[in-house]
Design a protein around this motif. Structure first.
Motif, mmCIF file in Angstrom:
data_model
loop_
_atom_site.group_PDB
_atom_site.id
_atom_site.type_symbol
_atom_site.label_atom_id
_atom_site.label_comp_id
_atom_site.label_asym_id
_atom_site.label_seq_id
_atom_site.Cartn_x
_atom_site.Cartn_y
_atom_site.Cartn_z
ATOM 1 N N ARG A 280 -7.880 -3.616 7.978
ATOM 2 C CA ARG A 280 -7.948 -4.491 9.143
ATOM 3 C C ARG A 280 -8.330 -5.902 8.738
ATOM 4 O O ARG A 280 -9.168 -6.120 7.871
ATOM 5 N N ARG B 64 -2.197 -5.810 9.967
ATOM 6 C CA ARG B 64 -3.650 -5.769 9.746
ATOM 7 C C ARG B 64 -4.411 -6.518 10.837
ATOM 8 O O ARG B 64 -5.516 -6.153 11.180
ATOM 9 N N PRO C 264 -3.253 -0.007 9.215
ATOM 10 C CA PRO C 264 -2.190 -0.847 9.784
ATOM 11 C C PRO C 264 -0.888 -0.058 9.864
ATOM 12 O O PRO C 264 -0.628 0.808 9.056
#
Length: 117
Positions: free
Chosen positions: A57, A107, A116
């Motif tokens: 992320r 992301r 993701p």
């Protein structure tokens, strides 16, 4: 203070004394990374390398790549405008950041607890 990792990417990021000083201060939390947003292969390689640090992320993306002219002087008159130089400026200032955002978009959209996709 936060423990969030930071990736600082740029054409000369690895040679930057300022980034080296920050790396000494923050250690592995800061990853200086060589990347040229005007080069799609460089963006792809940079995103892959950054993924090892940032995980699945990305919470924030800051674009600061910009140039006035490849020579560093800038074009101060329409009569001096050269297509090749101006195309390079547009690629660095407009196209490159869009390509980088596209590469990182999964992301940016990922929730904290999911990969993701």
């Amino acid at each position: 203070r936060t423990s969030v990792p930071v990736v600082a990417a740029g054409r000369t990021a690895l040679e930057s004394p300022g980034l080296q000083a920050l790396r000494a201060q923050y250690g592995d939390r800061l990853l200086p990374l060589s990347m040229d947003v005007a080069d799609a292969a460089s963006v792809k390689a940079g995103v892959e390398a950054a993924g090892e640090v940032m995980g699945p992320r990305l919470g924030l993306l800051v674009h600061s790549a910009a140039m006035m002219h490849p020579s560093g002087r800038g074009e101060n008159s329409i009569t001096r405008l050269e297509q090749e130089a101006f195309s390079h400026v547009l690629c660095t200032n407009v196209v490159g950041p869009a390509i980088l955002t596209k590469a990182l978009y999964p992301r940016l959209r990922a929730k904290a607890d999911e990969p993701p996709g």
